[in-house]
Design an enzyme around this catalytic site. Structure first.
Site, PDB file in Angstrom:
ATOM      1  N   GLU A   1     -19.709 -98.236  42.166  1.00 19.24           N
ATOM      2  CA  GLU A   1     -19.473 -96.788  42.141  1.00 19.24           C
ATOM      3  C   GLU A   1     -18.771 -96.332  43.409  1.00 19.24           C
ATOM      4  O   GLU A   1     -19.151 -96.717  44.508  1.00 19.24           O
ATOM      5  CB  GLU A   1     -20.809 -96.048  41.989  1.00 19.24           C
ATOM      6  CG  GLU A   1     -20.698 -94.768  41.205  1.00 19.24           C
ATOM      7  CD  GLU A   1     -20.304 -95.045  39.756  1.00 19.24           C
ATOM      8  OE1 GLU A   1     -19.121 -94.804  39.427  1.00 19.24           O
ATOM      9  OE2 GLU A   1     -21.150 -95.492  38.971  1.00 19.24           O
ATOM     10  N   HIS A   2     -17.755 -95.502  43.231  1.00 20.02           N
ATOM     11  CA  HIS A   2     -16.907 -95.021  44.333  1.00 20.02           C
ATOM     12  C   HIS A   2     -16.201 -96.190  45.027  1.00 20.02           C
ATOM     13  O   HIS A   2     -15.870 -96.118  46.210  1.00 20.02           O
ATOM     14  CB  HIS A   2     -17.723 -94.200  45.347  1.00 20.02           C
ATOM     15  CG  HIS A   2     -18.089 -92.834  44.843  1.00 20.02           C
ATOM     16  ND1 HIS A   2     -17.235 -91.759  44.940  1.00 20.02           N
ATOM     17  CD2 HIS A   2     -19.196 -92.373  44.232  1.00 20.02           C
ATOM     18  CE1 HIS A   2     -17.822 -90.693  44.408  1.00 20.02           C
ATOM     19  NE2 HIS A   2     -19.010 -91.044  43.965  1.00 20.02           N
TER      20      HIS A   2
ATOM     21  N   ASP B   1     -13.516 -97.690  43.194  1.00 18.92           N
ATOM     22  CA  ASP B   1     -12.192 -97.837  42.558  1.00 18.92           C
ATOM     23  C   ASP B   1     -11.075 -97.315  43.448  1.00 18.92           C
ATOM     24  O   ASP B   1     -10.077 -97.991  43.682  1.00 18.92           O
ATOM     25  CB  ASP B   1     -12.154 -97.221  41.161  1.00 18.92           C
ATOM     26  CG  ASP B   1     -12.513 -95.754  41.090  1.00 18.92           C
ATOM     27  OD1 ASP B   1     -13.054 -95.208  42.080  1.00 18.92           O
ATOM     28  OD2 ASP B   1     -12.260 -95.145  40.029  1.00 18.92           O
TER      29      ASP B   1
ATOM     30  N   GLY C   1     -19.077 -82.679  32.459  1.00 23.13           N
ATOM     31  CA  GLY C   1     -19.761 -82.804  33.738  1.00 23.13           C
ATOM     32  C   GLY C   1     -20.924 -83.774  33.707  1.00 23.13           C
ATOM     33  O   GLY C   1     -21.757 -83.775  34.595  1.00 23.13           O
TER      34      GLY C   1
ATOM     35  N   SER D   1     -17.290 -89.593  31.927  1.00 19.29           N
ATOM     36  CA  SER D   1     -15.826 -89.631  31.802  1.00 19.29           C
ATOM     37  C   SER D   1     -15.281 -88.881  30.596  1.00 19.29           C
ATOM     38  O   SER D   1     -14.429 -89.380  29.869  1.00 19.29           O
ATOM     39  CB  SER D   1     -15.301 -91.074  31.803  1.00 19.29           C
ATOM     40  OG  SER D   1     -15.478 -91.645  33.060  1.00 19.29           O
ATOM     41  N   SER D   2     -15.749 -87.654  30.421  1.00 11.64           N
ATOM     42  CA  SER D   2     -15.167 -86.822  29.365  1.00 11.64           C
ATOM     43  C   SER D   2     -13.684 -86.599  29.623  1.00 11.64           C
ATOM     44  O   SER D   2     -12.884 -86.553  28.682  1.00 11.64           O
ATOM     45  CB  SER D   2     -15.903 -85.483  29.270  1.00 11.64           C
ATOM     46  OG  SER D   2     -15.904 -84.798  30.505  1.00 11.64           O
ATOM     47  N   SER D   3     -13.293 -86.498  30.892  1.00 17.20           N
ATOM     48  CA  SER D   3     -11.878 -86.250  31.201  1.00 17.20           C
ATOM     49  C   SER D   3     -11.012 -87.453  30.846  1.00 17.20           C
ATOM     50  O   SER D   3      -9.958 -87.313  30.215  1.00 17.20           O
ATOM     51  CB  SER D   3     -11.704 -85.874  32.680  1.00 17.20           C
ATOM     52  OG  SER D   3     -12.215 -86.882  33.520  1.00 17.20           O
TER      53      SER D   3
ATOM     54  N   GLU E   1      -5.011 -87.036  36.213  1.00 17.85           N
ATOM     55  CA  GLU E   1      -6.207 -86.637  36.968  1.00 17.85           C
ATOM     56  C   GLU E   1      -5.845 -86.294  38.414  1.00 17.85           C
ATOM     57  O   GLU E   1      -6.285 -85.284  38.962  1.00 17.85           O
ATOM     58  CB  GLU E   1      -7.215 -87.783  36.939  1.00 17.85           C
ATOM     59  CG  GLU E   1      -8.617 -87.366  37.261  1.00 17.85           C
ATOM     60  CD  GLU E   1      -9.485 -87.191  36.032  1.00 17.85           C
ATOM     61  OE1 GLU E   1     -10.512 -86.520  36.161  1.00 17.85           O
ATOM     62  OE2 GLU E   1      -9.160 -87.710  34.959  1.00 17.85           O
TER      63      GLU E   1
ATOM     64  N   ASP F   1     -12.045 -95.029  35.385  1.00 16.96           N
ATOM     65  CA  ASP F   1     -12.465 -94.315  34.179  1.00 16.96           C
ATOM     66  C   ASP F   1     -11.470 -94.498  33.038  1.00 16.96           C
ATOM     67  O   ASP F   1     -11.844 -94.820  31.908  1.00 16.96           O
ATOM     68  CB  ASP F   1     -12.649 -92.827  34.481  1.00 16.96           C
ATOM     69  CG  ASP F   1     -13.808 -92.571  35.424  1.00 16.96           C
ATOM     70  OD1 ASP F   1     -14.587 -93.510  35.673  1.00 16.96           O
ATOM     71  OD2 ASP F   1     -13.934 -91.439  35.917  1.00 16.96           O
TER      72      ASP F   1
END
Length: 392
Positions: free
Chosen positions: A33-34, A36, A129, A133-135, A167, A179
């Site tokens: 996590e964090h 990439d 939110g 990863s909805s975006s 993004e 993502d």
């Protein structure tokens, strides 16, 4: 819901039949996590909760988008723009459209011929939110719909890169590529071991035996573009700049812990040291997690997942009361091998690896603790690991 239901919903809104229905998954990240945007390694997979889109071509140059999710709001409406309009939507209630619009803008910039408009009906099952990863799900949905309708000669990894560009440059969030890659390149029953620096990747079967992954949503919205996410990116970039007084690196993912410890003094700032230490240690944890998966050592995987959350809490400071309540109480439940926050943090979701026979008790126990401590309910989801975007 099935294909016919989505087609019926499209017709209710646009008063004509839709052409095709597409699905684009969400994603979870098992570990990494964090890392990439720090050029490190990640281990995500695409999940069966995602976004559905129905489209139909138009004869003019207008794109008309309607979201069933915003239909719950009083100001729900069809949002329109022209295919030649290259500026982001600025109205507060229209900014979500930029994830779609950016993909169209950048495909046209690449020289692809998009010569007519279309109607698009969206129904998302990823809570906005939620850290799932909805975006990216939306971006890859749009990319694949455009590829299909306009017969674009572009492969999925190039669409993934345009999703990240959307993004970064169109929405304004300095995220890495994980993502979009996890969504676009998803493979059923497999997670993706990805080097975010080189984009080298391999699929690994996500074989958990008697265990399953449970997604735990805080039901507290995070908006990464307005949060401290970009601040973390800048802090890591500043740490690299200071390390380069003696080193020659582009990203923190190029360092191992021994080298980092040797040159930590160059950073000369406690906050920046902690941020950089997370990026380096999380990258190493991810590599160890792959070794554990390949050996079938789920207990070691669980320990690494727990350590990831601890690092995200104390060194990276991106968890918060809600995520800590979920993860830390999950650790104490029978049959739980490991749990941690996923996504950007600051709310959103966590995951836990739980024995299938204990899953219902796990949800009940963690749910009660969360409600008692936070004051409202968490949500729990079971998700399958699925293929990337596709036509139904």
């Amino acid at each position: 819901m099935d294909k016919q239901q989505f087609l019926a919903e499209y017709q209710d809104v646009f008063k004509e039949p839709g052409k095709d229905v597409f699905f684009s998954p969400g994603r979870i990240n098992v570990i990494g996590e964090h890392t990439d945007y720090n050029g490190g390694h990640v281990f995500p997979c695409a999940i069966s909760i995602g976004t559905y889109g129905v489209y139909g071509p138009r004869e003019d140059t207008t794109v008309a988008i309607y979201s069933a999710n915003s239909a719950k709001e009083e100001d729900s409406k069809i949002i329109t723009f022209d295919i030649n309009d290259t500026e982001p939507q600025n109205a507060k209630d229209e900014k979500w459209v930029n994830y779609f619009k950016g993909m169209l803008v950048y495909l046209k910039q690449r020289g692809f011929k998009i010569d007519h408009g279309f109607n698009l009906y969206i129904h998302g099952f990823l809570p906005y939110g939620s850290g799932l990863s909805s975006s990216a799900s939306i971006e890859m949905l749009m990319g694949n719909i455009l590829k299909d309708e306009f017969n674009l000669d572009i492969d999925e990894i190039e669409l993934v890169k345009l999703g990240q560009k959307t993004e970064n440059d169109f929405v304004g969030l300095n995220s890495g590529i994980m993502d979009q890659f996890a969504v676009g390149m998803g493979k059923e029953n497999n997670a993706i071991y990805l080097d975010c620096n080189t984009l080298e990747y391999k699929y690994l079967p996500l074989e958990l035996g008697d265990y399953e992954i449970i997604i735990m949503s805080t039901n507290k919205n995070h908006s990464l573009a307005g949060s401290k996410y970009n601040e973390r990116v800048q802090e890591c970039e500043e740490a690299v700049k200071r390390l380069n007084k003696k080193l020659d690196i582009n990203k923190l993912g190029e360092l191992d812990s021994d080298t980092f410890d040797q040159y930590t003094y160059l950073i000369d700032d406690d906050t920046l040291i902690r941020r950089a230490r997370h990026a380096v240690s999380e990258n190493e944890r991810t590599k160890k997690a792959i070794d554990a998966m390949e050996k079938g050592d789920l207990e070691e995987l669980g320990r690494l997942i727990n350590a990831s959350h601890v690092s995200l809490k104390y060194d990276y400071e991106v968890t918060g009361k809600e995520l800590d309540t979920l993860a830390e109480n999950a650790w104490n439940q029978p049959g739980c091998l490991g749990a941690r926050m996923v996504g950007g943090g600051f709310a959103g979701s966590a995951i836990a690896i739980v024995k299938k026979s204990e899953a219902e008790n796990f949800k009940k126990n963690v749910g009660k603790i969360y409600r008692d401590k936070i004051g409202y309910d968490a949500s729990f989801y079971d998700a399958e690991v699925v293929d990337g975007p596709h036509k139904l």
